[in-house]
Write an enzyme that holds these catalytic residues in place. Structure first.
Site, PDB file in Angstrom:
ATOM      1  N   ASN A 292      27.605  62.182 -23.970  1.00 58.34           N
ATOM      2  CA  ASN A 292      28.756  61.304 -24.201  1.00 58.34           C
ATOM      3  C   ASN A 292      28.725  60.803 -25.643  1.00 58.34           C
ATOM      4  O   ASN A 292      27.850  61.190 -26.415  1.00 58.34           O
ATOM      5  CB  ASN A 292      28.764  60.152 -23.188  1.00 58.34           C
TER       6      ASN A 292
ATOM      7  N   ASP B 215      25.684  60.106 -15.447  1.00 55.47           N
ATOM      8  CA  ASP B 215      25.547  59.939 -14.000  1.00 55.47           C
ATOM      9  C   ASP B 215      25.204  61.262 -13.314  1.00 55.47           C
ATOM     10  O   ASP B 215      24.635  61.276 -12.233  1.00 55.47           O
ATOM     11  CB  ASP B 215      26.849  59.388 -13.416  1.00 55.47           C
TER      12      ASP B 215
ATOM     13  N   LYS C 168      20.210  81.597 -22.888  1.00 63.32           N
ATOM     14  CA  LYS C 168      21.587  81.188 -23.188  1.00 63.32           C
ATOM     15  C   LYS C 168      22.579  81.889 -22.251  1.00 63.32           C
ATOM     16  O   LYS C 168      22.513  83.124 -22.110  1.00 63.32           O
ATOM     17  CB  LYS C 168      21.899  81.536 -24.648  1.00 63.32           C
TER      18      LYS C 168
ATOM     19  N   PHE D 164      25.455  46.940 -19.021  1.00 62.57           N
ATOM     20  CA  PHE D 164      26.741  47.080 -19.712  1.00 62.57           C
ATOM     21  C   PHE D 164      27.685  47.844 -18.784  1.00 62.57           C
ATOM     22  O   PHE D 164      27.237  48.622 -17.948  1.00 62.57           O
ATOM     23  CB  PHE D 164      26.577  47.891 -21.007  1.00 62.57           C
TER      24      PHE D 164
ATOM     25  N   LYS E 122      29.740  46.336 -10.208  1.00 65.52           N
ATOM     26  CA  LYS E 122      28.413  46.849 -10.636  1.00 65.52           C
ATOM     27  C   LYS E 122      27.405  45.713 -10.752  1.00 65.52           C
ATOM     28  O   LYS E 122      26.237  45.871 -10.393  1.00 65.52           O
ATOM     29  CB  LYS E 122      28.528  47.535 -12.006  1.00 65.52           C
TER      30      LYS E 122
ATOM     31  N   LYS F  19      24.248  46.188  -8.352  1.00 68.52           N
ATOM     32  CA  LYS F  19      22.985  46.556  -9.008  1.00 68.52           C
ATOM     33  C   LYS F  19      22.090  45.332  -9.253  1.00 68.52           C
ATOM     34  O   LYS F  19      21.088  45.417  -9.955  1.00 68.52           O
ATOM     35  CB  LYS F  19      23.270  47.305 -10.307  1.00 68.52           C
TER      36      LYS F  19
HETATM   37  O1  PMT Z   1      25.973  53.321 -28.400  1.00 66.80           O
HETATM   38  P1  PMT Z   1      27.270  52.803 -28.987  1.00 66.80           P
HETATM   39  O2  PMT Z   1      28.044  53.886 -29.711  1.00 66.80           O
HETATM   40  O3  PMT Z   1      27.063  51.576 -29.845  1.00 66.80           O
HETATM   41  O4  PMT Z   1      28.200  52.354 -27.763  1.00 66.80           O
HETATM   42  C1  PMT Z   1      27.808  51.278 -26.967  1.00 66.80           C
HETATM   43  C2  PMT Z   1      28.130  51.535 -25.494  1.00 66.80           C
HETATM   44  C3  PMT Z   1      29.611  51.599 -25.315  1.00 66.80           C
HETATM   45  C4  PMT Z   1      27.483  52.826 -25.019  1.00 66.80           C
HETATM   46  C5  PMT Z   1      27.510  50.333 -24.689  1.00 66.80           C
HETATM   47  O5  PMT Z   1      28.059  49.166 -25.158  1.00 66.80           O
HETATM   48  C6  PMT Z   1      27.758  50.489 -23.195  1.00 66.80           C
HETATM   49  O6  PMT Z   1      28.775  50.102 -22.673  1.00 66.80           O
HETATM   50  N1  PMT Z   1      26.766  51.064 -22.472  1.00 66.80           N
HETATM   51  C7  PMT Z   1      26.853  51.354 -21.039  1.00 66.80           C
HETATM   52  C8  PMT Z   1      27.797  52.492 -20.793  1.00 66.80           C
HETATM   53  C9  PMT Z   1      27.725  52.930 -19.361  1.00 66.80           C
HETATM   54  O7  PMT Z   1      27.060  53.890 -19.103  1.00 66.80           O
HETATM   55  O8  PMT Z   1      28.316  52.161 -18.507  1.00 66.80           O
HETATM   56  P2  PMT Z   1      28.285  52.437 -16.898  1.00 66.80           P
HETATM   57  O9  PMT Z   1      29.352  51.555 -16.411  1.00 66.80           O
HETATM   58  O10 PMT Z   1      28.393  53.881 -16.593  1.00 66.80           O
HETATM   59  O11 PMT Z   1      26.848  51.953 -16.435  1.00 66.80           O
HETATM   60  C10 PMT Z   1      26.601  50.618 -15.991  1.00 66.80           C
HETATM   61  C11 PMT Z   1      25.176  50.231 -16.289  1.00 66.80           C
HETATM   62  O12 PMT Z   1      24.291  51.046 -15.509  1.00 66.80           O
HETATM   63  C12 PMT Z   1      24.763  50.411 -17.718  1.00 66.80           C
HETATM   64  O13 PMT Z   1      23.949  49.312 -18.084  1.00 66.80           O
HETATM   65  C13 PMT Z   1      23.969  51.712 -17.704  1.00 66.80           C
HETATM   66  O14 PMT Z   1      22.938  51.710 -18.712  1.00 66.80           O
HETATM   67  C14 PMT Z   1      23.362  51.698 -16.312  1.00 66.80           C
HETATM   68  N2  PMT Z   1      23.144  53.039 -15.745  1.00 66.80           N
HETATM   69  C15 PMT Z   1      24.201  53.879 -15.546  1.00 66.80           C
HETATM   70  C16 PMT Z   1      23.991  55.112 -14.978  1.00 66.80           C
HETATM   71  C17 PMT Z   1      22.679  55.483 -14.596  1.00 66.80           C
HETATM   72  N3  PMT Z   1      22.454  56.661 -14.048  1.00 66.80           N
HETATM   73  N4  PMT Z   1      21.663  54.650 -14.807  1.00 66.80           N
HETATM   74  C18 PMT Z   1      21.870  53.428 -15.361  1.00 66.80           C
HETATM   75  O15 PMT Z   1      20.909  52.656 -15.556  1.00 66.80           O
END
Ligand code: PMT
Length: 400
Positions: free
Chosen positions: A208, A277, A287, A321, A335, A339
Site C-alpha cells: 500500500n 489484511d 517469477k 490508527f 475497530k 480490538k
Molecule cells: O505512513 P504514512 O505515509 O505517513 O501514512 C500514515 C498512515 C495513513 C498509514 C497511518 O496514519 C494510518 O492510518 N495507519 C493505519 C492504516 C490502517 O491499516 O488502518 P486499518 O484501519 O486497516 O487498521 C486499523 C489498525 O489495526 C491499525 O492500527 C493497524 O496498524 C492495525 N492492523 C491492521 C491490520 C492487521 N492485519 N493488523 C493490524 O495490527
C-alpha cells in the site's frame, strides 16, 4: 516546536561554518529566537550579514564594541539562552572551554551561561583524533557539556574519516530533544510504521502507499519526550531515527512476530503501520511468466496484530490508527471497541493533506467513552506530539 526558546549559536572558524547558516534558518523556521556570536576566525568563512539576515538579529562578535546597545553583553546573551550551540566547534574553542579560557565574546558567554551547551566538533580527522582534543571532549562531557559526534566522510581538506559537521537535520533533532520536557521517561513505547509487502513471487508483492512518516514521527517524538522506543517498520525510504531501537520487517507475519518479541516490556503500543489484511495464498519460487488472459490469485487473511495485543493487553496503553475512505468515524469506533484499544486515530484518505505520504495529517481521536477530538491540518510531528499528550493523560489516569 521551538516557540519561545532562546538559542544562542556560536560559530567558530571552520569550513563547516556555511552549514550553520542553514542551521540558523531551520531553528528560526521552527519558532526559536536565535542569536549568533561569531569568533573573528568564523568571519573569514562566512559573513555576519548572512547570519544577521537569517537570524533576524544583529550578529555579536566583539566584547568591546560601542554599539550603543548597553543591554547586550556576554552576560545578557548567556542569561537569556535556553541552549547554547557551538557549531562548528574547532579544536581551539574546545580546548579553551575545557581549560576555562574566556578571552572573547563566545568563550565568556559559555563561561557565564547556566543553559545546556551543545558542542558540535568539526575539523580535520587527524586533529579530531588527536588525544589532546579527545581528552578535552571527554573532560567537557564529564562536566555535563553535550557533544554531537562528527560524522564520517570526505572532508573539505580531502581526508576521509570523522570530522564532518553532521547534517543540519541531525543537529536540529538533537536541539529539539534537549529542549523537549521528558514527561515520558520510564515508558517503553513500541511503534509500528510503514506498509507491509506480501510477495507472490521473487519480484512482485502486494503493498500500500504508506511511507512510514506518521509512525516515524511518533517514534521520534516519544524518544524526545524521554521514552525508550522500539520502532518496527515495514519497508520505507526513511532513515532510522537516532536513539530508537529499529527493527525492519517486510510482511505482516514478520511484523507480527517482531511485535510479539518486543511486546513484553512495552508499556505503550502505537500501531501506525498500514498492515496488509491479506497475503497471496501461495508464493511461487520463480517469477510468474505472463500469458494470455487473466491471472487469478487467491488471498488469505494475515494475522490481525493489534487485535491479538488487545486480547491480552494487561496494563498497556494500546493505540491504533484507522484509515478509511467511507464512514470513517463509524468504522473507527467499531475497530476501537472490537480490538480493545484505548484510543483510535482516524484519518480520512479523502481529506487534502491527510493520510499517506504527506508531511501533514488531519486526525480525529476517538476514545472508548465516546470522546471525539478533531485536530486541524498539522505537521505529522505535531500530530505525534498531540497523540502522546493523550497517551500521557491515559497513563496518569491509570496511576490515580
Ligand atoms: O505512513 P504514512 O505515509 O505517513 O501514512 C500514515 C498512515 C495513513 C498509514 C497511518 O496514519 C494510518 O492510518 N495507519 C493505519 C492504516 C490502517 O491499516 O488502518 P486499518 O484501519 O486497516 O487498521 C486499523 C489498525 O489495526 C491499525 O492500527 C493497524 O496498524 C492495525 N492492523 C491492521 C491490520 C492487521 N492485519 N493488523 C493490524 O495490527
Amino acid at each position: 516546536m521551538l516557540n519561545e526558546k532562546h538559542i544562542l549559536i556560536g560559530i567558530t572558524g571552520g569550513i563547516a561554518a556555511y552549514k550553520t547558516a542553514e542551521l540558523t534558518r531551520e531553528l528560526v523556521k521552527k519558532g526559536a529566537s536565535v542569536k549568533v556570536i561569531m569568533t573573528k576566525n568564523a568571519t573569514e568563512f562566512i559573513t555576519p550579514l548572512t547570519l544577521q539576515t537569517l537570524s533576524r538579529h544583529p550578529v555579536y562578535m566583539d566584547m568591546y564594541s560601542l554599539s550603543g546597545d548597553f543591554s547586550i553583553s556576554h552576560i545578557s546573551l548567556a542569561q537569556e539562552a535556553d541552549l547554547v550551540v557551538i557549531a562548528p566547534a574547532t579544536a581551539n574553542v574546545i580546548g579553551k572551554i575545557a581549560v576555562g579560557i574566556a578571552d572573547d565574546l563566545l568563550t565568556t558567554s559559555v563561561m557565564a551561561t547556566r543553559a545546556p551547551v551543545l558542542i558540535c566538533p568539526s575539523m580535520n580527522t587527524q586533529m579530531y583524533e588527536n588525544p589532546i582534543v579527545q581528552g578535552n571532549l571527554e573532560k567537557l562531557a564529564a562536566q555535563g557539556y553535550l557533544i554531537v559526534d562528527p560524522s564520517h566522510g570526505e572532508l573539505a581538506c580531502g581526508v576521509e574519516g570523522p570530522g564532518r559537521l553532521p547534517d543540519v537535520s541531525e543537529i536540529v533533532d538533537v536541539v529539539e530533544t534537549i529542549l523537549t520536557p521528558k514527561d515520558l521517561t520510564g515508558e517503553h513505547v513500541l511503534v509500528t510504521a510503514g506498509p507491509t509487502q506480501e510477495a507472490f513471487d521473487p519480484v512482485r508483492f502486494i503493498t500500500n502507499h504508506s511511507s512510514g512518516k506518521m509512525g516515524y514521527a511518533v517514534a521520534v517524538m516519544a524518544r524526545r519526550r524521554g521514552a525508550d522506543v522500539t520502532l518496527i517498520s515495514g519497508p520505507t525510504t526513511l532513515a532510522a531515527p537516532r536513539g530508537v531501537r529499529c527493527v525492519s520487517v517486510k510482511s505482516a507475519r514478520e511484523m507480527r512476530d517482531a511485535v510479539m518479541e518486543h511486546l513484553e516490556k512495552a508499556t505503550v503500543v502505537i500501531k501506525a503501520a498500514a498492515v496488509a489484511d491479506y497475503r497471496p495464498a501461495s508464493r511461487s519460487d520463480s517469477k510468474i511468466k505472463k500469458s494470455e488472459g487473466t491471472l487469478n490469485m487467491s488471498l488469505e487473511r494475515n494475522p490481525d496484530i493489534i487485535a491479538e495485543i488487545g486480547k491480552n493487553k494487561g496494563q498497556r496503553v494500546l493505540i491504533g490508527f484507522a484509515m478509511e475512505t467511507d464512514n470513517l468515524f463509524e468504522n473507527a469506533a467499531e475497530k476501537l471497541t472490537r480490538k480493545n484499544m484505548d484510543l483510535i486515530i482516524a484519518n480520512d484518505l479523502n481529506q487534502e493533506g491527510a493520510g499517506f505520504q504527506t508531511d501533514t495529517n488531519v486526525i480525529t481521536m476517538l476514545d472508548p467513552n465516546g470522546g471525539k477530538e478533531t485536530l486541524p491540518l498539522m505537521d505529522k510531528m505535531d500530530v505525534a506530539d498531540r497523540i502522546l499528550d493523550r497517551v500521557k493523560k491515559i497513563i496518569e489516569k491509570r496511576k490515580r
